[in-house]
Design an enzyme around this catalytic site. Structure first.
Site, PDB file in Angstrom:
ATOM      1  N   HIS A 170      19.064  28.771 -21.538  1.00 15.38           N
ATOM      2  CA  HIS A 170      18.684  29.260 -20.204  1.00 15.38           C
ATOM      3  C   HIS A 170      17.543  30.267 -20.291  1.00 15.38           C
ATOM      4  O   HIS A 170      16.510  30.127 -19.608  1.00 15.38           O
ATOM      5  CB  HIS A 170      19.898  29.895 -19.531  1.00 15.38           C
ATOM      6  CG  HIS A 170      19.607  30.510 -18.198  1.00 15.38           C
ATOM      7  ND1 HIS A 170      19.853  29.869 -17.007  1.00 15.38           N
ATOM      8  CD2 HIS A 170      19.079  31.732 -17.855  1.00 15.38           C
ATOM      9  CE1 HIS A 170      19.478  30.639 -15.992  1.00 15.38           C
ATOM     10  NE2 HIS A 170      19.020  31.782 -16.486  1.00 15.38           N
ATOM     11  N   GLU A 171      17.714  31.280 -21.112  1.00 17.10           N
ATOM     12  CA  GLU A 171      16.682  32.307 -21.198  1.00 17.10           C
ATOM     13  C   GLU A 171      15.385  31.748 -21.772  1.00 17.10           C
ATOM     14  O   GLU A 171      14.290  32.192 -21.402  1.00 17.10           O
ATOM     15  CB  GLU A 171      17.181  33.493 -22.032  1.00 17.10           C
ATOM     16  CG  GLU A 171      18.351  34.244 -21.414  1.00 17.10           C
ATOM     17  CD  GLU A 171      18.069  34.747 -20.005  1.00 17.10           C
ATOM     18  OE1 GLU A 171      16.900  35.033 -19.687  1.00 17.10           O
ATOM     19  OE2 GLU A 171      19.032  34.834 -19.212  1.00 17.10           O
ATOM     20  N   HIS A 179      13.198  30.492 -19.070  1.00 14.14           N
ATOM     21  CA  HIS A 179      12.343  31.546 -18.512  1.00 14.14           C
ATOM     22  C   HIS A 179      11.134  31.781 -19.420  1.00 14.14           C
ATOM     23  O   HIS A 179      10.013  31.983 -18.942  1.00 14.14           O
ATOM     24  CB  HIS A 179      13.123  32.850 -18.386  1.00 14.14           C
ATOM     25  CG  HIS A 179      14.104  32.900 -17.268  1.00 14.14           C
ATOM     26  ND1 HIS A 179      13.761  32.663 -15.955  1.00 14.14           N
ATOM     27  CD2 HIS A 179      15.434  33.209 -17.254  1.00 14.14           C
ATOM     28  CE1 HIS A 179      14.828  32.810 -15.182  1.00 14.14           C
ATOM     29  NE2 HIS A 179      15.861  33.130 -15.948  1.00 14.14           N
ATOM     30  N   HIS A 209       8.507  29.242 -18.963  1.00 14.64           N
ATOM     31  CA  HIS A 209       7.801  29.505 -17.706  1.00 14.64           C
ATOM     32  C   HIS A 209       6.730  30.577 -17.934  1.00 14.64           C
ATOM     33  O   HIS A 209       5.583  30.450 -17.477  1.00 14.64           O
ATOM     34  CB  HIS A 209       8.814  29.956 -16.656  1.00 14.64           C
ATOM     35  CG  HIS A 209       8.337  29.836 -15.244  1.00 14.64           C
ATOM     36  ND1 HIS A 209       9.103  30.237 -14.169  1.00 14.64           N
ATOM     37  CD2 HIS A 209       7.188  29.365 -14.705  1.00 14.64           C
ATOM     38  CE1 HIS A 209       8.432  30.019 -13.052  1.00 14.64           C
ATOM     39  NE2 HIS A 209       7.271  29.500 -13.346  1.00 14.64           N
TER      40      HIS A 209
END
Length: 682
Positions: free
Chosen positions: A472-473, A476, A479
């Site tokens: 999940h991280e 980020h 991104h």
């Protein structure tokens, strides 16, 4: 101290302008901030002194170039203040909070600057700008207006005072929470009390006890959320109760670290500020500049999901109670600290899966290299090389250089995996350097997790939840690495709050994707892959326990909205009573399924950037679940799919309306059906 002696006052000479943390000392930060404030104000003054009428070239371009030193210093400091907040750093943070708030207001409330931006906005169609430049004018005008730049001088003075006070209180909230979380770590004298934990988990607890100064025993530190990963394994019910009780009492014990007065004052000041800005509540103010548009839209979604989630949780609770009644010599009603333990028993009975027993297949380094990095390479063609020659802000943080397909340099990725007393709870990504073609900067991003560190020489074996958090991280991080924009205002994850979780949630899809899982899920001793039958059963459990998980999340999202839908005349004197009433209102007041965060340790909304925005996880998940369907329909983990997702979504950063970017990628608006199916709600 001379300017020459402060390494923060000049751009770093290290690759990618990584801050020279080896040379930076705590006493460098405040002088650097003061110099950066002065420089930024001078840069803004130079824009507003221009006598000629505003143009994009004499207003927007220098506005985007301004503040480079401040951004450099702020990114360097706030990375440290969240991940390695020593007492000295915390003291600096407390001094800095009102100064930073005052400075930000001085810029965004500047009447002359606002006039120049508004003038450009009023004639936008005549300027002939490219899409990113046009959107830059629109966003600056919208954000300055939203921040109060159009208020009169008296109102601005009150607004500035409110912002400074709120900033100080949010810093206090985080400091109190960190201190009380450390104080409430649960010490156990014997290993018998921790029966059920694996050898690596016991080793980590023994190391934590030694690090904290205990002569013997085991210390269980607390994560940010209400529960604890170990509750699923501990056979001793009293041990489970002690951990859960400690977790739920954080910053609400009447000690110096009590956050109840702090958070009620934060909520009241935010409500007053919203009224000053023309809104009924802080929630109305926040959502007005998000994709949701209004708190009513948020409430509609949460209310649509809550009844089914609560019903599913009650059915799960009945199944757990049946297990207790059948297997325990002394019967008892299931409580919150029992839920995870008996859930694993039900999971084992229904699906023949013991998630705790999977840890040997999730060795951290292999998950990183052969799972997280592998998926990114397969999908986007990027590669990673560790740079042991580059020093991050803490010895435990590792630096990797990231390369585009073909080998061109992209940026740096920093991973800080392990928990420590000076690190705030939870997991997060933040930029250390933001990409901007205008400034000529490339991205440097960091991921922080809070994994317990085992003893020297022992492997770090992750839980499936920790594997999920890492993927999940890293979503980020991708991104932040992939966004390629001209203007720093749009860099990285500078998107609407209720969109920012979308790319990170999408990246979770690769965890159980066959070719990714087969590559990283290998036994740390034997190298054997995870049995294919277990993998299939894991996939079959994707909706398992979703009543509980969805309910605890929705409860927290609703609680956030309840605090921030208060009006300026509303008062709260009893935090616990307010929570109980709010949760009862939406039917999520089941004592066995507590909210994921209670108010006194709800850092996302009282010291982070998610105030009135914690709903964004489920809001973004609508897009995420719809996107997962797209990948499945179009061949999954392919470079063609990755290139499309990178170019049309991740790569645009904040330079485009996010829902427009989504439509460009997907070909239509997102549909909610995939989310309902995933959560077992439809």
């Amino acid at each position: 101290m001379t300017d020459a002696a402060n390494p923060l006052l000049t751009p770093s000479a290290l690759p990618y302008a990584l801050p020279d943390y080896a040379a930076i000392r705590p006493e460098h930060y405040l002088p650097a901030f003061r110099a950066a404030f002065d420089e930024h104000r001078a840069e803004i003054a130079a824009i507003t002194r221009v006598r000629s009428m505003p143009t994009f070239g004499n207003t927007m371009v220098p506005l985007e170039q301004a503040g480079a030193m401040l951004e450099r210093v702020a990114h360097a400091f706030y990375t440290v203040s969240s991940a390695d907040a020593t007492t000295e750093i915390q003291e600096i943070d407390e001094q800095l909070a009102p100064l930073m708030a005052a400075h930000e207001d001085a810029i965004r409330l500047d009447a002359q600057l606002y006039w120049r931006v508004k003038t450009l906005h009023d004639q936008l169609d005549a300027l002939g700008l490219d899409a990113e430049s046009r959107y830059l004018v629109e966003r600056h005008f919208r954000e300055m207006t939203h921040a109060g730049a159009g208020l009169d001088d008296d109102a601005k003075a009150r607004l500035t005072a409110l912002n400074q006070k709120i900033s100080t209180l949010t810093t206090t909230f985080e400091k109190n929470l960190l201190a009380d979380t450390n104080d409430l770590a649960v010490h156990f004298e014997t290993a018998d009390e921790l029966d059920g934990l694996a050898a690596g988990e016991l080793s980590a607890a023994a190391r934590a006890a030694t690090d904290r100064g205990h002569d013997s025993g085991f210390l269980i530190t607390l994560p940010l959320f209400t529960g604890h990963p170990y509750l699923a394994s501990l056979t001793n019910r009293e041990s489970r109760r002690r951990i859960m009780e400690a977790s739920r009492s954080r910053a609400a014990r009447g000690t110096a670290n009590d956050n109840r007065t702090v958070l009620t004052e934060i909520a009241a000041l935010r409500a007053e500020r919203a009224a000053l800005l023309g809104y009924d509540s802080h929630a109305a103010y926040v959502t007005a500049d998000e994709t949701a548009g209004s708190p009513d839209a948020v409430a509609d979604l949460l209310k649509r999901l809550a009844p089914a989630a609560a019903s599913n949780a009650r059915a799960e609770q009945a199944a757990l109670q049946a297990i207790i009644d059948e297997t325990e010599a002394e019967r008892f009603a299931i409580e919150a600290h029992d839920w995870a333990f008996y859930t694993e028993k039900v999971r084992a009975a229904q699906y023949d899966i013991d998630t705790a027993a999977l840890r040997p297949w999730f060795e951290a380094e292999r998950v990183l290299q052969h799972g997280v990095f592998f998926a990114a390479t397969q999908l986007y063609g990027v590669t990673f090389a560790e740079r042991s020659d580059l020093v991050a802000y803490h010895p435990g943080a590792r630096v990797f250089e990231v390369f585009n397909p073909g080998g061109s340099a992209l940026g740096l990725y920093v991973l800080d995996l392990y928990t420590r007393d000076a690190k705030r709870g939870g997991a997060w990504m933040n930029p250390i350097v933001s990409q901007s073609a205008l400034r000529g900067t490339a991205p440097v991003v960091v991921n922080n997790l809070n994994v317990a560190q085992p003893g020297d020489g022992e492997p770090t074996l992750l839980t499936l939840d920790e594997v999920t958090t890492l993927f999940h991280e890293f979503g980020h991080a991708l991104h932040g690495l992939f966004a390629t924009v001209n203007y720093p205002h749009f860099a990285g994850t500078n998107v609407f709050r209720d969109f920012v979780e979308f790319p990170s949630q999408v990246n979770e899809m690769w965890i159980l994707w066959a070719e990714v899982l087969d590559n990283y899920a290998r036994h740390f001793e034997t190298g054997e892959p995870l049995d294919a039958a277990i993998v299939e059963r894991l996939r079959a459990t994707e909706t398992f326990n979703q009543g509980h998980d969805t309910s605890e999340y929705l409860a927290a999202a609703w609680l956030d909205q309840a605090w921030h839908r208060l009006g300026a005349s509303d008062t709260v004197t009893d935090v616990a009573a307010f929570e109980a009433e709010a949760l009862a209102e939406i039917g999520l007041d089941n004592p066995a399924v507590p909210t994921r965060y209670s108010s006194t340790y709800f850092a996302h909304v009282f010291s982070g950037g998610y105030s009135a925005g914690y709903y964004s996880y489920i809001w973004s998940e609508v897009l995420d679940a719809d996107t997962v369907e797209w990948f499945r329909e179009n061949g999954g983990l392919t470079r063609e799919n990755g290139d499309r997702f990178r170019a049309r979504l991740l790569g645009v950063g904040g330079s485009k309306d996010p829902l427009e970017a989504y439509r460009d990628f997907r070909g239509r608006d997102a549909e909610i059906a995939p989310l309902l199916k995933r959560r077992g709600l439809g």
